[in-house]
Scaffold this motif. Structure first.
Motif, PDB file in Angstrom:
ATOM      1  N   MET A   1       0.820  -1.222   0.000  1.00  5.59           N
ATOM      2  CA  MET A   1       0.000   0.000   0.000  1.00  5.59           C
ATOM      3  C   MET A   1       0.847   1.262   0.000  1.00  5.59           C
ATOM      4  N   LEU A   2       1.997   1.184   0.651  1.00  3.47           N
ATOM      5  CA  LEU A   2       2.779   2.408   0.842  1.00  3.47           C
ATOM      6  C   LEU A   2       3.792   2.624  -0.268  1.00  3.47           C
ATOM      7  N   ALA A   3       4.230   1.536  -0.901  1.00  5.35           N
ATOM      8  CA  ALA A   3       5.368   1.661  -1.829  1.00  5.35           C
ATOM      9  C   ALA A   3       5.102   2.694  -2.920  1.00  5.35           C
ATOM     10  N   SER A   4       4.045   2.505  -3.699  1.00 14.08           N
ATOM     11  CA  SER A   4       3.907   3.357  -4.888  1.00 14.08           C
ATOM     12  C   SER A   4       3.701   4.833  -4.558  1.00 14.08           C
ATOM     13  N   PRO A   5       2.811   5.198  -3.635  1.00 13.52           N
ATOM     14  CA  PRO A   5       2.665   6.641  -3.388  1.00 13.52           C
ATOM     15  C   PRO A   5       3.987   7.297  -2.985  1.00 13.52           C
ATOM     16  N   LEU A   6       4.864   6.502  -2.357  1.00 13.45           N
ATOM     17  CA  LEU A   6       6.124   7.088  -1.874  1.00 13.45           C
ATOM     18  C   LEU A   6       7.172   7.131  -2.969  1.00 13.45           C
ATOM     19  N   GLN A   7       6.846   6.575  -4.145  1.00 11.89           N
ATOM     20  CA  GLN A   7       7.818   6.597  -5.251  1.00 11.89           C
ATOM     21  C   GLN A   7       7.442   7.645  -6.285  1.00 11.89           C
ATOM     22  N   GLU A   8       6.219   8.181  -6.162  1.00  9.38           N
ATOM     23  CA  GLU A   8       5.716   9.063  -7.217  1.00  9.38           C
ATOM     24  C   GLU A   8       5.976  10.534  -6.936  1.00  9.38           C
ATOM     25  N   SER A   9       6.006  11.338  -7.975  1.00  6.82           N
ATOM     26  CA  SER A   9       5.896  12.786  -7.890  1.00  6.82           C
ATOM     27  C   SER A   9       6.826  13.414  -6.852  1.00  6.82           C
ATOM     28  N   ILE A  10       6.330  14.379  -6.126  1.00  9.58           N
ATOM     29  CA  ILE A  10       7.177  15.192  -5.229  1.00  9.58           C
ATOM     30  C   ILE A  10       7.843  14.335  -4.161  1.00  9.58           C
ATOM     31  N   LEU A  11       7.073  13.400  -3.582  1.00 15.08           N
ATOM     32  CA  LEU A  11       7.658  12.537  -2.549  1.00 15.08           C
ATOM     33  C   LEU A  11       8.750  11.665  -3.152  1.00 15.08           C
ATOM     34  N   GLY A  12       8.466  11.086  -4.313  1.00 15.12           N
ATOM     35  CA  GLY A  12       9.449  10.204  -4.968  1.00 15.12           C
ATOM     36  C   GLY A  12      10.742  10.948  -5.258  1.00 15.12           C
ATOM     37  N   LYS A  13      10.615  12.181  -5.771  1.00 13.54           N
ATOM     38  CA  LYS A  13      11.810  12.977  -6.098  1.00 13.54           C
ATOM     39  C   LYS A  13      12.567  13.342  -4.817  1.00 13.54           C
ATOM     40  N   ALA A  14      11.833  13.640  -3.747  1.00 16.79           N
ATOM     41  CA  ALA A  14      12.488  14.002  -2.478  1.00 16.79           C
ATOM     42  C   ALA A  14      13.303  12.828  -1.945  1.00 16.79           C
ATOM     43  N   VAL A  15      12.771  11.619  -2.133  1.00 16.07           N
ATOM     44  CA  VAL A  15      13.510  10.419  -1.718  1.00 16.07           C
ATOM     45  C   VAL A  15      14.742  10.257  -2.611  1.00 16.07           C
ATOM     46  N   GLU A  16      14.546  10.389  -3.929  1.00 23.83           N
ATOM     47  CA  GLU A  16      15.671  10.269  -4.883  1.00 23.83           C
ATOM     48  C   GLU A  16      16.772  11.268  -4.517  1.00 23.83           C
ATOM     49  N   ARG A  17      16.353  12.502  -4.162  1.00 22.64           N
ATOM     50  CA  ARG A  17      17.341  13.552  -3.874  1.00 22.64           C
ATOM     51  C   ARG A  17      17.880  13.457  -2.467  1.00 22.64           C
ATOM     52  N   GLY A  18      17.417  12.427  -1.715  1.00 18.87           N
ATOM     53  CA  GLY A  18      17.969  12.229  -0.370  1.00 18.87           C
ATOM     54  C   GLY A  18      17.503  13.277   0.632  1.00 18.87           C
ATOM     55  N   LEU A  19      16.451  14.024   0.282  1.00 18.19           N
ATOM     56  CA  LEU A  19      15.946  15.039   1.220  1.00 18.19           C
ATOM     57  C   LEU A  19      15.142  14.383   2.336  1.00 18.19           C
ATOM     58  N   ILE A  20      14.503  13.259   1.992  1.00 22.31           N
ATOM     59  CA  ILE A  20      13.817  12.457   3.009  1.00 22.31           C
ATOM     60  C   ILE A  20      14.161  10.997   2.752  1.00 22.31           C
ATOM     61  N   GLU A  21      14.123  10.216   3.811  1.00 23.15           N
ATOM     62  CA  GLU A  21      14.390   8.775   3.681  1.00 23.15           C
ATOM     63  C   GLU A  21      13.210   8.057   4.323  1.00 23.15           C
ATOM     64  N   ILE A  22      12.704   7.047   3.651  1.00 22.46           N
ATOM     65  CA  ILE A  22      11.545   6.321   4.197  1.00 22.46           C
ATOM     66  C   ILE A  22      11.889   4.840   4.269  1.00 22.46           C
ATOM     67  N   ARG A  23      11.765   4.270   5.472  1.00 20.88           N
ATOM     68  CA  ARG A  23      12.024   2.828   5.658  1.00 20.88           C
ATOM     69  C   ARG A  23      10.713   2.165   6.083  1.00 20.88           C
ATOM     70  N   LEU A  24      10.330   1.140   5.354  1.00 19.95           N
ATOM     71  CA  LEU A  24       9.109   0.401   5.706  1.00 19.95           C
ATOM     72  C   LEU A  24       9.522  -0.800   6.549  1.00 19.95           C
ATOM     73  N   VAL A  25       8.893  -0.958   7.710  1.00 15.92           N
ATOM     74  CA  VAL A  25       9.212  -2.080   8.607  1.00 15.92           C
ATOM     75  C   VAL A  25       8.024  -3.036   8.613  1.00 15.92           C
ATOM     76  N   ASN A  26       8.278  -4.316   8.281  1.00 14.59           N
ATOM     77  CA  ASN A  26       7.197  -5.302   8.251  1.00 14.59           C
ATOM     78  C   ASN A  26       7.012  -5.887   9.645  1.00 14.59           C
ATOM     79  N   ILE A  27       5.893  -5.580  10.261  1.00 13.54           N
ATOM     80  CA  ILE A  27       5.635  -6.001  11.646  1.00 13.54           C
ATOM     81  C   ILE A  27       5.678  -7.521  11.776  1.00 13.54           C
ATOM     82  N   ARG A  28       5.310  -8.252  10.720  1.00 16.31           N
ATOM     83  CA  ARG A  28       5.277  -9.731  10.783  1.00 16.31           C
ATOM     84  C   ARG A  28       6.668 -10.284  11.117  1.00 16.31           C
ATOM     85  N   GLU A  29       7.707  -9.590  10.695  1.00 23.29           N
ATOM     86  CA  GLU A  29       9.080 -10.092  10.964  1.00 23.29           C
ATOM     87  C   GLU A  29       9.352 -10.174  12.467  1.00 23.29           C
TER      88      GLU A  29
END
Ligand code: 4FV
Length: 237
Positions: free
Chosen positions: A1-29
Motif C-alpha cells: 500500500m505504501l510503496a507506490s505513493p512514496l515513489q511518485e511525484s514530489i515525494l518520490g523525487k524528495a527520496v531520490e534527492r535524499g531530502l527524506i528517507e523512508i524505511r518500511l518495517v514489516n511487523i510480521r518479521e
C-alpha cells in the motif's frame, strides 16, 4: 500500500534527492510463531481482532535502535487531530516512526508503553493506519526545505496563517464564458495582494468561521473583511 505513493511525484523525487528517507518495517518479521501472527481475539470478547503487543513492540524497538533518536507516533482515531501546525512541528524533527494499526486497533499496552504520540487524521474509521500515515508523510515531507520547488513556498498557503487560500486562476482568460477577475490581469501587485487577502478572509468567514476565531487579524484585515461582509466583520457568525 505504501510503496507506490512514496515513489511518485514530489515525494518520490524528495527520496531520490535524499531530502527524506523512508524505511518500511514489516511487523510480521517481529512475530514469534511460525505463522507470523500479528493479531488475536480481544480479551473480554466482542467482534474483530486486535493487533498483538509483542510484534509491534519488537518493530518499534528496532526503529528506536536506529540513529537519530526517533519520535514514535501511532495513527488512530483516538489521537490528537492532525493539522498544518502539527505538520510544521513534525517537519522540524529528524526521525519519525509512524505506527500503522489494523483490525479493531492495537493492544492498549502498545499505546501506553511503546509510543510517544498519537495522531488522528479525522473523526472517521478507516481499515488501517497506512493511509493516515501517508497523509502525515505527505503533509510533513513537503515542509522539509528543498522538497517543494523554489517557486512553491508552503509559507503562503491554506492554514499557513490559519486562513483558507484565495482562489487561483490560470489560462485561458475566459473559460466557458467565465472571465478571470480583472484585478488579476491588472499587473498591480499591491492590489492583487490586497484582493487575495480579502478573498482568503471572506472565504474563511463563509466556510470556516472557527478558523477566523484562531486567526490573528490586523486592522487592515478587519477593514477588508468589513468591505465584503458588511458591518459585522469579526463576529464570524
Ligand atoms: C485512523 C484515523 C483510523 C482504526 C482501526 C485503523 C483505523 C484500524 N487513524 N486517523 N481516523 N484508523 O481510522 O488515524 O486499525
Amino acid at each position: 500500500m505504501l510503496a507506490s505513493p512514496l515513489q511518485e511525484s514530489i515525494l518520490g523525487k524528495a527520496v531520490e534527492r535524499g531530502l527524506i528517507e523512508i524505511r518500511l518495517v514489516n511487523i510480521r518479521e517481529f512475530a514469534s510463531d511460525r505463522h507470523q501472527t500479528t493479531d488475536d481475539r480481544p480479551y473480554g470478547g466482542g467482534s474483530g481482532m486486535v493487533m498483538k503487543a509483542e510484534p509491534l513492540a519488537g518493530a518499534i524497538a528496532r526503529a528506536r535502535a536506529a540513529d537519530p533518536p526517533t519520535r514514535v507516533i501511532l495513527l488512530s482515531p483516538q489521537g490528537r487531530p492532525f493539522s498544518q501546525r502539527l505538520a510544521w512541528e513534525l517537519s522540524r524533527e529528524r526521525h519519525l516512526t509512524l505506527v500503522c494499526g489494523r483490525y479493531e486497533g492495537v493492544d492498549e499496552r502498545v499505546r501506553c508503553h511503546c509510543v510517544d504520540d498519537e495522531i488522528s487524521i479525522g473523526d472517521y474509521v478507516l481499515t488501517g493506519g497506512e493511509i493516515p500515515a501517508l497523509v502525515v508523510v505527505d503533509a510533513v515531507a513537503r515542509l522539509v526545505p528543498g522538497v517543494l520547488g523554489c517557486s512553491e513556498s508552503p509559507a503562503e498557503e491554506s492554514f499557513a496563517n490559519a486562513l483558507l487560500e484565495y482562489p487561483h486562476y490560470t489560462r485561458p482568460e475566459v473559460f466557458e464564458g467565465h472571465p478571470v477577475p480583472e484585478i488579476l490581469l491588472s499587473g498591480n501587485h499591491a492590489a492583487v495582494r490586497r484582493w487575495r487577502r480579502q478573498q482568503s478572509l471572506w472565504r474563511t468567514w463563509q466556510r470556516r468561521p472557527d478558523l477566523l476565531k484562531e486567526a490573528d487579524l490586523s486592522d487592515e484585515d478587519r477593514e477588508l473583511l468589513a468591505e465584503v461582509v458588511g458591518g459585522d466583520a469579526g463576529s464570524g457568525s
